[in-house]
Write an enzyme that holds these catalytic residues in place. Sequence first.
Site, PDB file in Angstrom:
ATOM      1  N   CYS A 110     -15.215  -1.312  26.411  1.00 31.57           N
ATOM      2  CA  CYS A 110     -14.280  -2.417  26.578  1.00 31.57           C
ATOM      3  C   CYS A 110     -14.501  -3.420  25.460  1.00 31.57           C
ATOM      4  CB  CYS A 110     -14.495  -3.091  27.931  1.00 31.57           C
ATOM      5  SG  CYS A 110     -13.278  -4.390  28.284  1.00 31.57           S
TER       6      CYS A 110
ATOM      7  N   CYS B 209     -12.336   3.683  42.316  1.00 27.31           N
ATOM      8  CA  CYS B 209     -12.329   2.709  41.224  1.00 27.31           C
ATOM      9  C   CYS B 209     -12.343   3.509  39.926  1.00 27.31           C
ATOM     10  CB  CYS B 209     -13.597   1.863  41.377  1.00 27.31           C
ATOM     11  SG  CYS B 209     -13.830   0.664  40.073  1.00 27.31           S
TER      12      CYS B 209
ATOM     13  N   CYS C  68     -20.758  -8.572  32.205  1.00 28.32           N
ATOM     14  CA  CYS C  68     -20.283  -7.208  32.464  1.00 28.32           C
ATOM     15  C   CYS C  68     -20.990  -6.172  31.592  1.00 28.32           C
ATOM     16  CB  CYS C  68     -18.775  -7.148  32.224  1.00 28.32           C
ATOM     17  SG  CYS C  68     -18.082  -5.503  32.447  1.00 28.32           S
TER      18      CYS C  68
ATOM     19  N   GLU D  82     -16.695   6.325  33.897  1.00 30.90           N
ATOM     20  CA  GLU D  82     -17.139   6.334  35.279  1.00 30.90           C
ATOM     21  C   GLU D  82     -15.989   6.172  36.260  1.00 30.90           C
ATOM     22  OE1 GLU D  82     -21.047   3.716  34.020  1.00 30.90           O
ATOM     23  OE2 GLU D  82     -19.775   3.031  35.643  1.00 30.90           O
TER      24      GLU D  82
ATOM     25  N   CYS E 135     -19.182  -1.604  37.250  1.00 31.99           N
ATOM     26  CA  CYS E 135     -18.601  -1.542  35.937  1.00 31.99           C
ATOM     27  C   CYS E 135     -19.548  -1.168  34.787  1.00 31.99           C
ATOM     28  CB  CYS E 135     -18.009  -2.932  35.673  1.00 31.99           C
ATOM     29  SG  CYS E 135     -16.644  -2.885  34.557  1.00 31.99           S
TER      30      CYS E 135
HETATM   31  N1  SAH Z   1     -10.946  -5.437  32.714  1.00 32.36           N
HETATM   32  C1  SAH Z   1     -10.497  -5.575  34.060  1.00 32.36           C
HETATM   33  C2  SAH Z   1     -10.922  -4.447  34.989  1.00 32.36           C
HETATM   34  C3  SAH Z   1     -12.351  -3.957  34.933  1.00 32.36           C
HETATM   35  S1  SAH Z   1     -13.637  -4.952  35.622  1.00 32.36           S
HETATM   36  C4  SAH Z   1     -10.912  -6.903  34.627  1.00 32.36           C
HETATM   37  O1  SAH Z   1     -11.762  -7.554  34.017  1.00 32.36           O
HETATM   38  O2  SAH Z   1     -10.377  -7.338  35.630  1.00 32.36           O
HETATM   39  C5  SAH Z   1     -13.324  -5.089  37.332  1.00 32.36           C
HETATM   40  C6  SAH Z   1     -13.959  -6.318  37.939  1.00 32.36           C
HETATM   41  O3  SAH Z   1     -15.391  -6.235  37.975  1.00 32.36           O
HETATM   42  C7  SAH Z   1     -13.644  -7.588  37.165  1.00 32.36           C
HETATM   43  O4  SAH Z   1     -13.266  -8.619  38.020  1.00 32.36           O
HETATM   44  C8  SAH Z   1     -14.964  -7.869  36.494  1.00 32.36           C
HETATM   45  O5  SAH Z   1     -15.070  -9.194  36.084  1.00 32.36           O
HETATM   46  C9  SAH Z   1     -15.944  -7.461  37.558  1.00 32.36           C
HETATM   47  N2  SAH Z   1     -17.333  -7.327  37.108  1.00 32.36           N
HETATM   48  C10 SAH Z   1     -17.783  -7.001  35.887  1.00 32.36           C
HETATM   49  N3  SAH Z   1     -19.133  -7.006  35.853  1.00 32.36           N
HETATM   50  C11 SAH Z   1     -19.540  -7.337  37.091  1.00 32.36           C
HETATM   51  C12 SAH Z   1     -20.826  -7.516  37.691  1.00 32.36           C
HETATM   52  N4  SAH Z   1     -21.950  -7.341  37.004  1.00 32.36           N
HETATM   53  N5  SAH Z   1     -20.854  -7.871  38.996  1.00 32.36           N
HETATM   54  C13 SAH Z   1     -19.720  -8.044  39.708  1.00 32.36           C
HETATM   55  N6  SAH Z   1     -18.492  -7.881  39.200  1.00 32.36           N
HETATM   56  C14 SAH Z   1     -18.403  -7.540  37.900  1.00 32.36           C
END
Ligand code: SAH
Length: 360
Positions: free
Chosen positions: A117, A110, A124, A97, A335
């Site tokens: 992952c 993004c 997530c 995505e 995400c």
């Molecule tokens: N692996 C990296 C980048 C991808 S996630 C990381 O974890 O930083 C990007 C951001 O989205 C991260 O801060 C992650 O924790 C957040 N994220 C994941 N699921 C989410 C959700 N359901 N609501 C809000 N933010 C979320």
Amino acid sequence: MTDRINLLNLTPVDAEAQLASAMAELGEPGYRVGQVLRRLWVNPAASFEGMTELSTPLRAALAERFELPRLVLLTEQLSTDGTRKFLFRLSDGEAVEAVAIPEGSRVTLCISSQAGCALRCAFCATGAMGFSRNLDVFEIAGQAREMRLLEQPIDVTNIVFMGMGEPLMNWKAVSPTLTILNDPRGLGIGARHITVSTVGILPGIVALGERPEQFRLAISIHAPSDELRRELMPINTKYPLRDVIEAAKVFDRRVTFEYVMLGGVNDQPEHARQLAVLARECRAFVNLIPLHPGGSQGFSPTSATEIARFARLLRDRGVEVAIRKSRGMDIAAACGQLRVERLGRRTPRAADQHGDVQVA
Ligand code: SAH
């Protein structure tokens, strides 16, 4: 066919060298190199056939030597707030995505760095689907390239590695991708407008810090103590909070802490106080993220009032803080959510197939 060189997997310097030797071999003038180079990223062509500024035989000769693989757009969704979500299919059937988020005169894209992952952060959606594979350079930078190839192209001004995957566990591909995104012969996006978001993969943070460009680093903190962080983010066992904080301290640019607000879990006043200590230690900017529902089950969002109160507690302690606006709520724009919606949750692979941190 398989021995054709994928020009989109190369940094502009390397692509230029390949094109220069091909043009020399074909007896073409040197300026053709720059002409084709421009059609990789700056003003991308859908195929060599589309490079109508070149003669038909030259286009055919180039197509014999090189390839310019596209990402196939599977689905596109438009949110009422203007956020656009794209699901791309890769050649092996994997899907990733990208989300384009307009805000005033800027558009932030993004992008994803892995299919799935391995990290399994509790809240997530991507974590829940497990890891499939690392993306290649052309598959990561290609997400931005495809924006320029849309019928109505999107002029991306900012990039965040906040889509699917952990960019610093795919440094081998992410590092050249950063070059392509930033290079004026690539997408030409300023380094300060490109943010790599990580859970805190230490060797990767060091590698990013060693890049001379001012790429930005965001660290997903999400909990101010090891105890809580371990529960939310299994990676904390390998890279504990203390070490992540130390890495943030020595990183030579200002870092951002990302902190997803989980109702009743990490949003209490004592969490704010603990987080403030860490943020001040690193002079970090804190980004409070409202939980996007539709991630993993079992969490509820903190109310807007509570988030504001949490932010105030941080501010009172001298921490700079912003509350991220939730975007694309109606299109599952967090995400991994669109892929889950379209393709279902897949059976994750065993942890030992994930491969380790790749630092070039
Ligand atoms: N692996 C990296 C980048 C991808 S996630 C990381 O974890 O930083 C990007 C951001 O989205 C991260 O801060 C992650 O924790 C957040 N994220 C994941 N699921 C989410 C959700 N359901 N609501 C809000 N933010 C979320």
